[in-house]
Design an enzyme around this catalytic site. Sequence first.
Site, PDB file in Angstrom:
ATOM      1  N   HIS A   3      -7.278   3.183   3.356  1.00  0.00           N
ATOM      2  CA  HIS A   3      -7.129   3.712   4.726  1.00  0.00           C
ATOM      3  C   HIS A   3      -8.205   4.172   5.526  1.00  0.00           C
ATOM      4  O   HIS A   3      -8.075   4.374   6.773  1.00  0.00           O
ATOM      5  CB  HIS A   3      -6.202   5.225   4.305  1.00  0.00           C
ATOM      6  CG  HIS A   3      -4.985   5.194   3.931  1.00  0.00           C
ATOM      7  ND1 HIS A   3      -4.357   4.693   2.920  1.00  0.00           N
ATOM      8  CD2 HIS A   3      -3.847   5.975   4.624  1.00  0.00           C
ATOM      9  CE1 HIS A   3      -3.138   4.628   3.025  1.00  0.00           C
ATOM     10  NE2 HIS A   3      -2.738   5.611   3.968  1.00  0.00           N
TER      11      HIS A   3
ATOM     12  N   GLU B 171      -2.387   9.314   7.295  1.00  0.00           N
ATOM     13  CA  GLU B 171      -0.910   9.316   7.218  1.00  0.00           C
ATOM     14  C   GLU B 171      -0.464  10.140   8.445  1.00  0.00           C
ATOM     15  O   GLU B 171       0.602  10.001   8.843  1.00  0.00           O
ATOM     16  CB  GLU B 171      -0.394   9.736   5.954  1.00  0.00           C
ATOM     17  CG  GLU B 171      -0.602   8.712   4.843  1.00  0.00           C
ATOM     18  CD  GLU B 171       0.083   7.175   5.275  1.00  0.00           C
ATOM     19  OE1 GLU B 171       1.274   7.279   5.491  1.00  0.00           O
ATOM     20  OE2 GLU B 171      -0.363   6.160   4.981  1.00  0.00           O
TER      21      GLU B 171
ATOM     22  N   CYS C 149      -4.472  -1.542  -1.879  1.00  0.00           N
ATOM     23  CA  CYS C 149      -4.583  -0.244  -2.224  1.00  0.00           C
ATOM     24  C   CYS C 149      -5.389  -0.084  -3.488  1.00  0.00           C
ATOM     25  O   CYS C 149      -5.046  -0.448  -4.523  1.00  0.00           O
ATOM     26  CB  CYS C 149      -3.182   0.550  -2.395  1.00  0.00           C
ATOM     27  SG  CYS C 149      -3.128   2.178  -2.930  1.00  0.00           S
TER      28      CYS C 149
ATOM     29  N   ASP D  24       0.861  -1.165   0.042  1.00  0.00           N
ATOM     30  CA  ASP D  24       0.058  -0.071  -0.114  1.00  0.00           C
ATOM     31  C   ASP D  24       0.805   1.113   0.074  1.00  0.00           C
ATOM     32  O   ASP D  24       2.063   1.261   0.325  1.00  0.00           O
ATOM     33  CB  ASP D  24      -1.035   0.019   1.137  1.00  0.00           C
ATOM     34  CG  ASP D  24      -1.909   1.202   1.207  1.00  0.00           C
ATOM     35  OD1 ASP D  24      -2.457   1.376   0.318  1.00  0.00           O
ATOM     36  OD2 ASP D  24      -1.758   2.067   2.393  1.00  0.00           O
ATOM     37  N   SER D  25       0.273   2.383  -0.158  1.00  0.00           N
ATOM     38  CA  SER D  25       1.024   3.705  -0.419  1.00  0.00           C
ATOM     39  C   SER D  25       1.310   3.941   1.100  1.00  0.00           C
ATOM     40  O   SER D  25       2.464   4.710   1.338  1.00  0.00           O
ATOM     41  CB  SER D  25       0.123   4.780  -0.859  1.00  0.00           C
ATOM     42  OG  SER D  25      -0.999   4.978  -0.041  1.00  0.00           O
TER      43      SER D  25
ATOM     44  N   CYS E  28     -10.870   2.857  -0.327  1.00  0.00           N
ATOM     45  CA  CYS E  28      -9.738   3.249   0.031  1.00  0.00           C
ATOM     46  C   CYS E  28      -9.189   2.450   1.431  1.00  0.00           C
ATOM     47  O   CYS E  28     -10.011   2.631   2.527  1.00  0.00           O
ATOM     48  CB  CYS E  28      -9.348   4.798   0.231  1.00  0.00           C
ATOM     49  SG  CYS E  28      -7.781   5.154   0.821  1.00  0.00           S
TER      50      CYS E  28
HETATM   51  N1  DGL Z   1      -4.940   3.377   0.743  1.00  0.00           N
HETATM   52  C1  DGL Z   1      -4.822   3.671  -0.551  1.00  0.00           C
HETATM   53  C2  DGL Z   1      -6.139   3.342  -1.270  1.00  0.00           C
HETATM   54  O1  DGL Z   1      -6.717   2.253  -0.887  1.00  0.00           O
HETATM   55  C3  DGL Z   1      -4.277   5.017  -1.283  1.00  0.00           C
HETATM   56  C4  DGL Z   1      -4.342   6.242  -0.533  1.00  0.00           C
HETATM   57  C5  DGL Z   1      -3.275   7.276  -0.745  1.00  0.00           C
HETATM   58  O2  DGL Z   1      -2.142   6.898  -0.880  1.00  0.00           O
HETATM   59  O3  DGL Z   1      -3.773   8.147  -1.353  1.00  0.00           O
HETATM   60  O4  DGL Z   1      -6.401   3.957  -2.294  1.00  0.00           O
END
Ligand code: DGL
Length: 289
Positions: free
Chosen positions: A206, A170, A85, A22-23, A204
């Site tokens: 996150h 984050e 992600c 993931d990012s 997402c």
């Molecule tokens: N967790 C990621 C997603 O599912 C990306 C979040 C990001 O880096 O903007 O889209």
Amino acid sequence: MNTIDTAIRATADRPGPIGVFDSGYGGLTILRRLRAAMPEADFIYLGDNARAPYGSRSFDLVYRFTLEAVRYLFARGCPLVILACNTASAKALRTIQQTDLPDIAGYRRVLGVIRPTAESVDGATASRHVGLFGTPGTVASQSYDMELGKLAPDITLSSYACPMWVPLVENREYDSPGADYFVKKDIDALFAADSEIDTLILGCTHYPLLIDKIRQYVPSGVRLLDQGKIVADSLADYLLRHPEMDRLVTRGGTTEYLTTEDARKFSDMASVFMASPAEAARISDLTKL
Ligand code: DGL
């Protein structure tokens, strides 16, 4: 040939851990479910925290960063990588699967999170009105619209991009009054656009880290899909249907955590979130081993 290419060749056809990418911290919401579903499997988690968020970045950059991460995990011996992600799944998965994988190593696989999530929507909605929250990149890609258009064309999907939610996570501000402000504002906007929504995709990885706030502001009775559980079930099914891949997953019950940012910060967050001690290591350059 650089060290990554050499290592990818050296580990060819050898068993190894499942890579989860993931990012940043978001993929931990997927890893947590994968661990619970497959406690005996080995995993390597890689968070590209130094370059997060990906959500507002161009197609080219998300593709380049994701490919670097995938190649790095392959070089570390992963036969299978999950893009935990949505943004990377939306913007990079198809190109990696079609263009890069055949050159890298035929038997290795990369799977994303959008297809299994879209597959679970059909049986979840009664009103046939579904909402999607995602990063600007995921929403603009229309990946969910395309998948649902194929799987359940009678569903009306209303999408809303939430550019502030990932930075809140984050920066570990997910419990702050600032989080209340942005979460409420975006939820109100989506439900003002379509009040018949009965099912919500948190598109997402996150966003489950904001789940308490999301639950607080989403109208009662609306179903929140659990993307981590959906992806874990789908992976278990994939491994059943692909015994040749299942055999390549090592089973020592270990999890290794890697981040491109500060290892201490990552370890703290991952330990809390995974509810077990997590010791992360920092990778300063994904193009070298
Ligand atoms: N967790 C990621 C997603 O599912 C990306 C979040 C990001 O880096 O903007 O889209």
